[in-house]
Design a protein around this motif. Structure first.
Motif, mmCIF file in Angstrom:
data_model
loop_
_atom_site.group_PDB
_atom_site.id
_atom_site.type_symbol
_atom_site.label_atom_id
_atom_site.label_comp_id
_atom_site.label_asym_id
_atom_site.label_seq_id
_atom_site.Cartn_x
_atom_site.Cartn_y
_atom_site.Cartn_z
ATOM 1 N N SER A 1 0.824 -1.210 0.000
ATOM 2 C CA SER A 1 0.000 0.000 0.000
ATOM 3 C C SER A 1 0.857 1.258 0.000
ATOM 4 N N ASN A 2 1.915 1.278 0.796
ATOM 5 C CA ASN A 2 2.787 2.450 0.858
ATOM 6 C C ASN A 2 3.543 2.674 -0.446
ATOM 7 N N GLY B 1 2.166 2.255 -3.272
ATOM 8 C CA GLY B 1 1.165 2.648 -4.260
ATOM 9 C C GLY B 1 0.852 1.577 -5.277
#
Length: 313
Positions: free
Chosen positions: A155-156, A158
């Motif tokens: 998630s970090n 992207g």
């Protein structure tokens, strides 16, 4: 004459001593042992072939015949491809099949390239920091990250709702890395020395010497990567929020467990018109047959490839 007789008796005595001193596993098997081996081989083969044949025959039969036979059949008396037609045309399975094929091709190519480069670097002596990189890789293999840390990393970066999230987190498998590294270490060092004397660099040595000599192990490792990408359904379910972008394995898992599949626009899930036993068996066939078609072409490389690399590592 007596000398010949004495020599023959001595030879027979020596043979009897040799036979008496042989370990059990080197003796000639008895008829009962041979019959037991044949029976065990037949039973194991039947345990593997019969269930798959039942699945295939059921998927190629009509729903009426399967219902009449109690849910399974041994022979498709009423041959029908309705189950396969329903799966491939009644939902987004056609697009999912294309996604799976592209994922296998691209993912296997990327994983092979990354694994070969890292394995070659770790196999060469004198590489700065090679020992620490190998230790860190093995630690990551022994203590894999959990689901939540992996999701937070993806998630970090992207990568949510991106196909790269299905490849980058598993781009290198440690087992395949160890096998390739062991195989590369077993190559004769004289080849590398001769190539360096001719002015070849490391990349030239890798492409022109190492890779041609490692076709067997690379074929097997590529097969392992391909099967992993083909069967992986969890990552798409975890990282791709749009069901219309799921690969085939994820859609088939949803169909088998819940009897539903993504609709044409891929935003919702709708029940199939006929979630019969034939449909469920057809999903299993679609998931298994591609691997079975590729395996015979790779099987001859297994002993020479993986076992050699694993023993030398």
């Amino acid at each position: 004459m007596s000398a010949v007789t004495g020599a023959g008796a001595a030879s027979r005595t020596k043979d009897s001593r040799t036979k008496a001193g042989r370990p059990v596993w080197q003796e000639r098997p008895t008829a009962l042992t041979t019959a037991g081996k044949v029976l065990a081989l037949v039973l194991i083969t039947a345990a593997v072939v019969v269930p798959f044949w039942v699945v295939l025959a059921t998927s190629l039969s009509s729903s009426r015949q399967v219902t009449a036979d109690g849910g399974y059949t041994l022979w498709p008396r009423e041959f029908s491809l309705h189950a396969f037609h329903q799966i491939l045309t009644g939902s987004t399975a056609g697009r999912a099949l294309v996604v799976s094929l592209l994922l296998v091709v691209v993912g296997t190519a990327v994983s092979l390239a990354a694994t070969v480069l890292l394995a070659y670097a770790l196999a060469r002596p004198g590489v700065i920091g090679g020992g620490w990189v190998l230790r860190m890789t093995l630690i990551a293999f022994l203590f894999p990250p959990g689901i939540i840390p992996a999701y937070l990393v993806v998630s970090n970066l992207g990568l949510i709702d991106d196909y790269s999230s299905l490849v980058l987190p598993v781009v290198i498998d440690v087992f395949n890395l160890v096998v390739l590294r062991g195989f590369f270490q077993g190559l004769p060092g004289e080849l590398f020395e001769a190539a360096r004397l001719d002015g070849a660099g490391e990349f030239t040595i890798l492409c022109r010497i190492v890779l041609p000599l490692s076709k067997s192990v690379i074929a097997v490792v590529g097969f392992f990567y391909g099967v992993t990408y083909w069967n992986d359904f969890f990552r798409a379910l975890f990282y791709l929020n749009d069901p219309g972008r799921w690969p085939l394995s994820t859609l088939l898992r949803l169909l088998v467990t819940q009897g539903v599949t993504a609709d044409a626009n891929g935003t919702t899930a709708s029940a199939l018109q006929d979630t019969s036993q034939t449909t469920l068996m057809a999903t299993i066939v679609l998931a298994v047959v591609p691997v079975l078609l590729v395996y015979p072409f790779v099987q001859r490389f297994f002993t020479k490839g993986v076992l050699t690399g694993a023993v030398k590592s």
